[in-house]
Design a protein around this motif. Structure first.
Motif, mmCIF file in Angstrom:
data_model
loop_
_atom_site.group_PDB
_atom_site.id
_atom_site.type_symbol
_atom_site.label_atom_id
_atom_site.label_comp_id
_atom_site.label_asym_id
_atom_site.label_seq_id
_atom_site.Cartn_x
_atom_site.Cartn_y
_atom_site.Cartn_z
ATOM 1 N N THR A 1 -56.423 58.597 -56.230
ATOM 2 C CA THR A 1 -56.312 59.439 -57.425
ATOM 3 C C THR A 1 -57.652 59.723 -58.089
ATOM 4 O O THR A 1 -57.761 60.661 -58.873
ATOM 5 C CB THR A 1 -55.403 58.775 -58.466
ATOM 6 O OG1 THR A 1 -55.997 57.542 -58.895
ATOM 7 C CG2 THR A 1 -54.024 58.499 -57.882
ATOM 8 N N THR B 1 -52.949 65.344 -47.931
ATOM 9 C CA THR B 1 -53.692 65.707 -49.132
ATOM 10 C C THR B 1 -54.868 64.761 -49.297
ATOM 11 O O THR B 1 -54.689 63.576 -49.615
ATOM 12 C CB THR B 1 -52.793 65.656 -50.376
ATOM 13 O OG1 THR B 1 -51.770 66.646 -50.253
ATOM 14 C CG2 THR B 1 -53.595 65.929 -51.639
ATOM 15 N N GLU C 1 -56.528 65.725 -54.909
ATOM 16 C CA GLU C 1 -55.953 66.632 -55.896
ATOM 17 C C GLU C 1 -56.578 66.267 -57.234
ATOM 18 O O GLU C 1 -56.465 65.118 -57.678
ATOM 19 C CB GLU C 1 -54.433 66.528 -55.940
ATOM 20 C CG GLU C 1 -53.794 67.577 -56.818
ATOM 21 C CD GLU C 1 -52.300 67.705 -56.599
ATOM 22 O OE1 GLU C 1 -51.705 68.666 -57.145
ATOM 23 O OE2 GLU C 1 -51.718 66.854 -55.897
ATOM 24 N N SER D 1 -57.641 67.363 -61.338
ATOM 25 C CA SER D 1 -57.480 68.181 -62.532
ATOM 26 C C SER D 1 -58.844 68.439 -63.151
ATOM 27 O O SER D 1 -59.659 67.521 -63.305
ATOM 28 C CB SER D 1 -56.570 67.481 -63.538
ATOM 29 O OG SER D 1 -55.256 67.353 -63.008
ATOM 30 N N TYR E 1 -57.770 74.757 -52.105
ATOM 31 C CA TYR E 1 -57.044 75.658 -52.987
ATOM 32 C C TYR E 1 -57.568 75.464 -54.405
ATOM 33 O O TYR E 1 -57.764 74.327 -54.860
ATOM 34 C CB TYR E 1 -55.549 75.338 -52.977
ATOM 35 C CG TYR E 1 -54.874 75.347 -51.621
ATOM 36 C CD1 TYR E 1 -54.044 76.400 -51.241
ATOM 37 C CD2 TYR E 1 -55.026 74.286 -50.722
ATOM 38 C CE1 TYR E 1 -53.382 76.409 -50.020
ATOM 39 C CE2 TYR E 1 -54.386 74.280 -49.493
ATOM 40 C CZ TYR E 1 -53.566 75.343 -49.153
ATOM 41 O OH TYR E 1 -52.915 75.341 -47.930
ATOM 42 N N TRP E 2 -57.746 76.567 -55.113
ATOM 43 C CA TRP E 2 -58.260 76.500 -56.478
ATOM 44 C C TRP E 2 -57.216 77.003 -57.480
ATOM 45 O O TRP E 2 -56.531 77.990 -57.236
ATOM 46 C CB TRP E 2 -59.536 77.333 -56.605
ATOM 47 C CG TRP E 2 -60.576 77.060 -55.565
ATOM 48 C CD1 TRP E 2 -61.130 77.955 -54.691
ATOM 49 C CD2 TRP E 2 -61.214 75.803 -55.276
ATOM 50 N NE1 TRP E 2 -62.058 77.346 -53.875
ATOM 51 C CE2 TRP E 2 -62.137 76.015 -54.211
ATOM 52 C CE3 TRP E 2 -61.096 74.516 -55.800
ATOM 53 C CZ2 TRP E 2 -62.922 75.014 -53.670
ATOM 54 C CZ3 TRP E 2 -61.886 73.497 -55.258
ATOM 55 C CH2 TRP E 2 -62.792 73.755 -54.220
ATOM 56 N N HIS F 1 -54.236 76.147 -58.612
ATOM 57 C CA HIS F 1 -52.818 76.237 -58.256
ATOM 58 C C HIS F 1 -52.487 77.482 -57.423
ATOM 59 O O HIS F 1 -51.293 77.818 -57.282
ATOM 60 C CB HIS F 1 -51.926 76.199 -59.508
ATOM 61 C CG HIS F 1 -52.045 74.936 -60.302
ATOM 62 N ND1 HIS F 1 -51.484 73.745 -59.890
ATOM 63 C CD2 HIS F 1 -52.684 74.687 -61.470
ATOM 64 C CE1 HIS F 1 -51.753 72.808 -60.790
ATOM 65 N NE2 HIS F 1 -52.487 73.353 -61.754
ATOM 66 N N HIS G 1 -57.652 73.062 -61.556
ATOM 67 C CA HIS G 1 -56.997 72.321 -60.478
ATOM 68 C C HIS G 1 -57.662 72.600 -59.140
ATOM 69 O O HIS G 1 -58.020 73.740 -58.835
ATOM 70 C CB HIS G 1 -55.518 72.720 -60.399
ATOM 71 C CG HIS G 1 -54.716 71.941 -59.406
ATOM 72 N ND1 HIS G 1 -54.406 72.425 -58.153
ATOM 73 C CD2 HIS G 1 -54.146 70.700 -59.472
ATOM 74 C CE1 HIS G 1 -53.680 71.530 -57.500
ATOM 75 N NE2 HIS G 1 -53.502 70.480 -58.279
ATOM 76 N N LEU H 1 -57.157 71.396 -54.863
ATOM 77 C CA LEU H 1 -56.367 70.704 -53.855
ATOM 78 C C LEU H 1 -57.083 70.836 -52.521
ATOM 79 O O LEU H 1 -57.357 71.948 -52.066
ATOM 80 C CB LEU H 1 -54.968 71.310 -53.759
ATOM 81 C CG LEU H 1 -54.045 70.743 -52.669
ATOM 82 C CD1 LEU H 1 -53.700 69.284 -52.955
ATOM 83 C CD2 LEU H 1 -52.779 71.580 -52.554
ATOM 84 N N THR I 1 -56.869 69.682 -48.452
ATOM 85 C CA THR I 1 -55.958 69.149 -47.447
ATOM 86 C C THR I 1 -56.591 69.175 -46.067
ATOM 87 O O THR I 1 -57.504 69.957 -45.791
ATOM 88 C CB THR I 1 -54.642 69.948 -47.397
ATOM 89 O OG1 THR I 1 -54.895 71.252 -46.855
ATOM 90 C CG2 THR I 1 -54.024 70.072 -48.783
#
Length: 353
Positions: A24, A64, A67, A69, A94-95, A97, A145, A147, A149
């Motif tokens: 996290t 993943t 991730e 914030s 990914y930017w 969301h 956000h 992400l 992967t």
């Protein structure tokens, strides 16, 4: 990139890191795992002793990596996995969301290792060290956000070690999002050009090219010109290079007299990989090269298209259009989180034969 003049400036940023030892990135949460890929060798030592240094990604599945914030900036990514996975895994980012990835590239190609064999890279944004330590220093800002992967399209489970280092900080207005697109022609159709990038709409700047090319003919292969079609250019581009080796900062066929093709790796330009025939099963030559437009980004405000020719010599006074294996990775910053992109990489299209 952080400027040298920024190094002494004290800011309100907070450093964080995501890895299998802290999935996290939370403060004070690293190294607390009680199970993981290192649990058996750490059985006599227990918690805090490298219990979870890596992850196993089964064949045909995604994972993943991180991730996050925001607002934040990803500063550094380190990763390693077996070389057999470099062209069978897809890295995506990914930017904000967005359901569409901005980065969608075979793992090895993102780190200038398109042929699935190690090559030392000593550049500013990408460093690859023995024996497959992948490092990215591309700056990746986002407001809300992110992400990241990894998808394993290979036939076997892949063990991956990784770390994503980022800073929780305000992102300046006008910051672009990092994008990376991958395309491959194998072979390139006769008298056609290889498209490095097309369909990109918006404002931004182009920052880098990695090209993995495999020759299907004898003799010199790198006469082809890179062409940059900016903001509505149609038949003819605004920027046209003079040859492939020229674009990557070399000259005269990369041929050092007495040594032949000669590898090099510098902060912004390199030909770090030269794979030669072995006299038995490896019949063609293969090359990996990069050009980072960091001091000289190519600015566009409406759209961008990039092509490169595959061109050799039919004789000393006549060019020969080639039908080579060409795989390119194009990196750019854009004022939006996604844009038109090529078909997603699949195992057969990525495979190195």
């Amino acid at each position: 990139m952080t400027r040298i003049t920024d190094l002494a400036r004290i800011t309100g940023g907070r450093s964080r890191s995501i890895s299998p030892e802290n999935f996290t990135g939370d403060k004070g949460a690293g190294g607390a795992a009680t199970e993981g890929t290192g649990a058996h060798p750490a059985r006599d030592l227990g918690q805090g002793w490298k219990v979870s240094p890596s992850v196993d990604i089964p064949a045909g599945t995604g994972f993943t990596m991180a991730e996050i914030s925001g607002p934040a900036v990803i500063r550094h990514i380190w990763l390693t996995t077996d070389a057999k996975n470099w062209r069978s895994m897809v890295l995506r980012m990914y930017w904000e969301h967005d359901e569409q990835p901005a980065v969608e590239v075979p793992l090895g190609d993102f780190f200038c290792q398109g042929w699935g064999e190690f090559a030392q890279v000593n550049s500013i944004p990408i460093a690859v060290n023995p024996k497959g330590g992948f490092n990215s220093y591309w700056e990746m800002p986002f407001a809300e956000h992110a992400l990241l992967t990894l998808t394993n399209l290979g036939p076997e489970q892949a063990r991956v070690y990784y770390q994503v280092d980022y800073e929780l900080t305000e992102v300046p207005e006008g910051s672009g999002y990092l994008h990376a697109h991958w395309r491959r022609n194998n072979p390139l159709p006769y008298k056609e050009v290889h498209t490095v990038l097309e369909g990109v709409e918006g404002a931004g700047h182009y920052v880098g090219t990695y090209l993995a090319t495999g020759t299907h003919n004898s003799e010199w292969w790198g006469e082809g010109e890179f062409k940059f079609y900016l903001d509505g250019d149609e038949e003819f581009p605004t920027i046209c290079g003079t040859g492939t080796e020229d674009y990557f900062g070399g000259a005269w066929n990369f041929d050092l007299p007495g040594a032949g093709y000669t590898a090099y790796s510098t902060p912004y330009l390199g030909l770090p990989q030269i794979l030669r025939p072995d006299g038995l099963y490896r019949s063609q030559q293969r090359f990996g090269m990069y050009r980072w437009h960091i001091p000289d980004p190519l600015r566009f405000h409406e759209n961008l298209r990039i092509t490169v020719q595959a061109l050799g010599w039919r004789s000393l006074d006549r060019y020969l259009p080639l039908q080579d294996d060409m795989a390119s990775t194009a990196l750019f910053y854009l004022d939006r989180t996604s844009t038109h992109r090529p078909p997603e990489p699949d195992y057969d299209r990525m495979e190195v034969l």
